[in-house]
Scaffold this motif. Structure first.
Motif, mmCIF file in Angstrom:
data_model
loop_
_atom_site.group_PDB
_atom_site.id
_atom_site.type_symbol
_atom_site.label_atom_id
_atom_site.label_comp_id
_atom_site.label_asym_id
_atom_site.label_seq_id
_atom_site.Cartn_x
_atom_site.Cartn_y
_atom_site.Cartn_z
ATOM 1 N N LYS A 24 -12.197 26.666 3.686
ATOM 2 C CA LYS A 24 -11.740 26.749 5.148
ATOM 3 C C LYS A 24 -11.690 25.387 5.664
ATOM 4 O O LYS A 24 -10.607 24.403 5.877
ATOM 5 N N THR A 25 -13.026 25.855 5.780
ATOM 6 C CA THR A 25 -13.346 24.327 6.939
ATOM 7 C C THR A 25 -13.116 22.890 6.889
ATOM 8 O O THR A 25 -12.853 22.321 6.952
ATOM 9 N N ILE A 26 -13.577 23.181 5.316
ATOM 10 C CA ILE A 26 -14.330 21.562 4.592
ATOM 11 C C ILE A 26 -12.278 21.259 4.477
ATOM 12 O O ILE A 26 -12.257 20.424 4.474
ATOM 13 N N ALA A 27 -11.511 22.490 3.695
ATOM 14 C CA ALA A 27 -10.336 21.994 3.239
ATOM 15 C C ALA A 27 -9.634 21.615 4.350
ATOM 16 O O ALA A 27 -9.242 20.192 4.146
ATOM 17 N N MET A 28 -10.015 22.487 5.534
ATOM 18 C CA MET A 28 -8.725 21.582 6.375
ATOM 19 C C MET A 28 -9.417 20.399 6.339
ATOM 20 O O MET A 28 -8.783 19.024 7.797
ATOM 21 N N LEU A 29 -10.774 20.474 7.114
ATOM 22 C CA LEU A 29 -11.400 18.785 7.659
ATOM 23 C C LEU A 29 -11.049 17.417 6.392
ATOM 24 O O LEU A 29 -10.823 16.545 6.709
ATOM 25 N N THR A 30 -10.905 18.091 5.241
ATOM 26 C CA THR A 30 -10.687 17.194 4.558
ATOM 27 C C THR A 30 -8.842 16.423 4.218
ATOM 28 O O THR A 30 -9.277 15.219 4.607
ATOM 29 N N ASP A 31 -8.051 17.858 3.972
ATOM 30 C CA ASP A 31 -6.832 17.258 4.420
ATOM 31 C C ASP A 31 -6.700 16.229 5.324
ATOM 32 O O ASP A 31 -6.019 15.281 5.502
ATOM 33 N N LEU A 32 -6.996 16.862 6.542
ATOM 34 C CA LEU A 32 -7.282 16.006 7.404
ATOM 35 C C LEU A 32 -7.490 14.722 7.577
ATOM 36 O O LEU A 32 -6.866 13.770 8.107
ATOM 37 N N ALA A 33 -8.705 14.748 7.330
ATOM 38 C CA ALA A 33 -9.646 13.342 7.108
ATOM 39 C C ALA A 33 -8.837 12.366 6.299
ATOM 40 O O ALA A 33 -9.186 10.731 6.437
ATOM 41 N N THR A 34 -8.281 13.033 5.369
ATOM 42 C CA THR A 34 -8.179 11.577 3.959
ATOM 43 C C THR A 34 -6.753 11.687 4.673
ATOM 44 O O THR A 34 -6.339 10.377 4.383
ATOM 45 N N ALA A 35 -5.746 12.596 5.124
ATOM 46 C CA ALA A 35 -4.715 11.620 5.401
ATOM 47 C C ALA A 35 -4.553 10.491 6.501
ATOM 48 O O ALA A 35 -3.791 9.354 6.893
ATOM 49 N N MET A 36 -5.337 10.272 7.815
ATOM 50 C CA MET A 36 -5.920 9.775 8.525
ATOM 51 C C MET A 36 -6.458 8.153 7.623
ATOM 52 O O MET A 36 -6.441 7.589 8.314
ATOM 53 N N ALA A 37 -7.189 8.129 7.166
ATOM 54 C CA ALA A 37 -8.228 7.656 6.082
ATOM 55 C C ALA A 37 -6.993 6.951 5.472
ATOM 56 O O ALA A 37 -6.778 5.345 4.923
ATOM 57 N N GLU A 38 -5.674 7.557 5.303
ATOM 58 C CA GLU A 38 -5.036 6.454 3.985
ATOM 59 C C GLU A 38 -3.465 5.331 5.342
ATOM 60 O O GLU A 38 -3.461 4.994 4.932
ATOM 61 N N ARG A 52 1.419 11.793 -9.762
ATOM 62 C CA ARG A 52 -0.005 12.949 -9.327
ATOM 63 C C ARG A 52 -1.314 13.540 -9.095
ATOM 64 O O ARG A 52 -2.075 13.742 -9.857
ATOM 65 N N ILE A 53 -2.015 11.544 -8.972
ATOM 66 C CA ILE A 53 -2.702 11.475 -8.926
ATOM 67 C C ILE A 53 -3.338 11.377 -7.928
ATOM 68 O O ILE A 53 -2.801 11.100 -6.942
ATOM 69 N N SER A 54 -4.386 11.643 -7.021
ATOM 70 C CA SER A 54 -5.585 11.263 -6.176
ATOM 71 C C SER A 54 -5.129 10.020 -5.197
ATOM 72 O O SER A 54 -5.130 8.868 -6.142
ATOM 73 N N ARG A 55 -4.824 9.751 -4.030
ATOM 74 C CA ARG A 55 -4.412 9.060 -3.159
ATOM 75 C C ARG A 55 -5.831 8.155 -2.913
ATOM 76 O O ARG A 55 -5.750 6.191 -2.821
ATOM 77 N N ILE A 104 0.716 -1.425 -0.213
ATOM 78 C CA ILE A 104 0.093 0.292 -0.177
ATOM 79 C C ILE A 104 1.277 0.914 0.274
ATOM 80 O O ILE A 104 0.580 2.254 -0.638
ATOM 81 N N THR A 105 1.641 1.053 0.761
ATOM 82 C CA THR A 105 2.855 2.591 0.415
ATOM 83 C C THR A 105 3.333 2.932 -0.932
ATOM 84 O O THR A 105 4.198 3.764 -1.208
ATOM 85 N N TRP A 106 3.390 1.341 -1.221
ATOM 86 C CA TRP A 106 4.240 1.631 -2.821
ATOM 87 C C TRP A 106 3.293 2.252 -3.500
ATOM 88 O O TRP A 106 3.770 3.592 -3.968
ATOM 89 N N SER A 107 2.243 1.600 -3.688
ATOM 90 C CA SER A 107 1.142 2.115 -3.944
ATOM 91 C C SER A 107 0.851 3.819 -4.087
ATOM 92 O O SER A 107 0.541 4.654 -5.299
ATOM 93 N N TYR A 108 0.373 3.709 -2.536
ATOM 94 C CA TYR A 108 1.024 6.263 -2.423
ATOM 95 C C TYR A 108 1.902 6.514 -3.051
ATOM 96 O O TYR A 108 1.868 7.572 -3.541
ATOM 97 N N GLN A 109 3.041 5.932 -3.097
ATOM 98 C CA GLN A 109 4.145 6.559 -4.530
ATOM 99 C C GLN A 109 3.965 6.685 -5.011
ATOM 100 O O GLN A 109 4.281 7.587 -6.149
#
Length: 237
Positions: free
Chosen positions: A173-187, A61-64, A50-55
């Protein structure tokens, strides 16, 4: 409309796109595919792929989200009672080949990319797998999964849940911040095999709630820093 879409996605994850705890089943049962020379795959092997696939998706330059879809395909295939999945439980060579092929399928089906088998063999796999192996495995996976390759992933649930927030808290700004945090946690959660066994919608909700907690803590910390800075300036004066 959003609630109907959410209900459909939850139905999908509970039926056709559901996977099972295939690694624990492996450790608690005598596999007919085991041999004296075989090597049993582990949680760490899955996490490494999975880590390799993230790389890979980062380089493209596409979404994880594509990597998450590939992982879902992989987990579902490994959960099936198929000969190749059974053999892969005791062969890191086959285990890796299946994951790589799932990523190729996700790149084609979810990102709309043209992925040639010769490029995969020579560049992505550094010659480890031949073109015919990759093409053959792709057909096997598609047949075993019944050609169902467009199931919902955690990122998609996160975006949909955030769309349901009240308008008064749904600033850009709120949506962007929550999206960045939540998607990183999901990954990060996807790397953890026991956590990844939960339904994508459940993981998505947990990531959003956790991101909200972190966001509030971040705001509170910033406020305290501002107050401290103001107090310091007052004392200086």
């Amino acid at each position: 409309m959003l609630l109907d879409q959410l209900q459909t996605m939850q139905l999908q994850e509970e039926t056709f796109y559901k996977s099972s705890d295939y690694l624990s089943e492996l450790s608690t049962s005598a596999s007919p595919y085991r041999s004296h020379s075989s090597e049993q795959v582990t949680h760490a092997d899955r996490s490494s792929m999975i880590t390799w696939s993230y790389q890979i998706v980062d380089c493209c330059r596409i979404s994880r989200s594509i990597a998450l879809s590939a992982t879902s395909l992989f987990d579902r295939f490994m959960s099936k009672q198929s000969l190749r999945a059974g053999l892969a439980m005791h062969s890191k060579y086959d285990f890796q080949l299946i994951f790589i092929t799932c990523l190729i399928i996700a790149l084609k089906a979810r990102a709309g990319m043209v992925v040639e088998s010769d490029f995969v063999s020579a560049t992505m796999c550094q010659g480890l797998y031949q073109q015919d192996e990759i093409v053959s495995m792709e057909m096997k996976i598609l047949k075993v999964l019944g050609w169902r390759v467009n199931g919902p992933n955690i990122h998609e649930f996160i975006h949909l849940y955030l769309e349901l927030l009240p308008d008064d808290v749904k600033s850009s700004k709120t949506i962007a911040m929550l999206t960045d945090l939540a998607t990183a946690m999901a990954e990060q959660a996807t790397l953890d095999y026991p956590m990844a066994l939960r339904a994508p919608s459940t993981i998505a909700m947990a990531c959003i709630l956790s991101s909200m907690h972190h966001a509030v803590a971040r705001v509170a910390s910033t406020r305290e820093d501002c107050i401290a800075s103001y107090d310091d300036s007052c004392q200086y004066q």
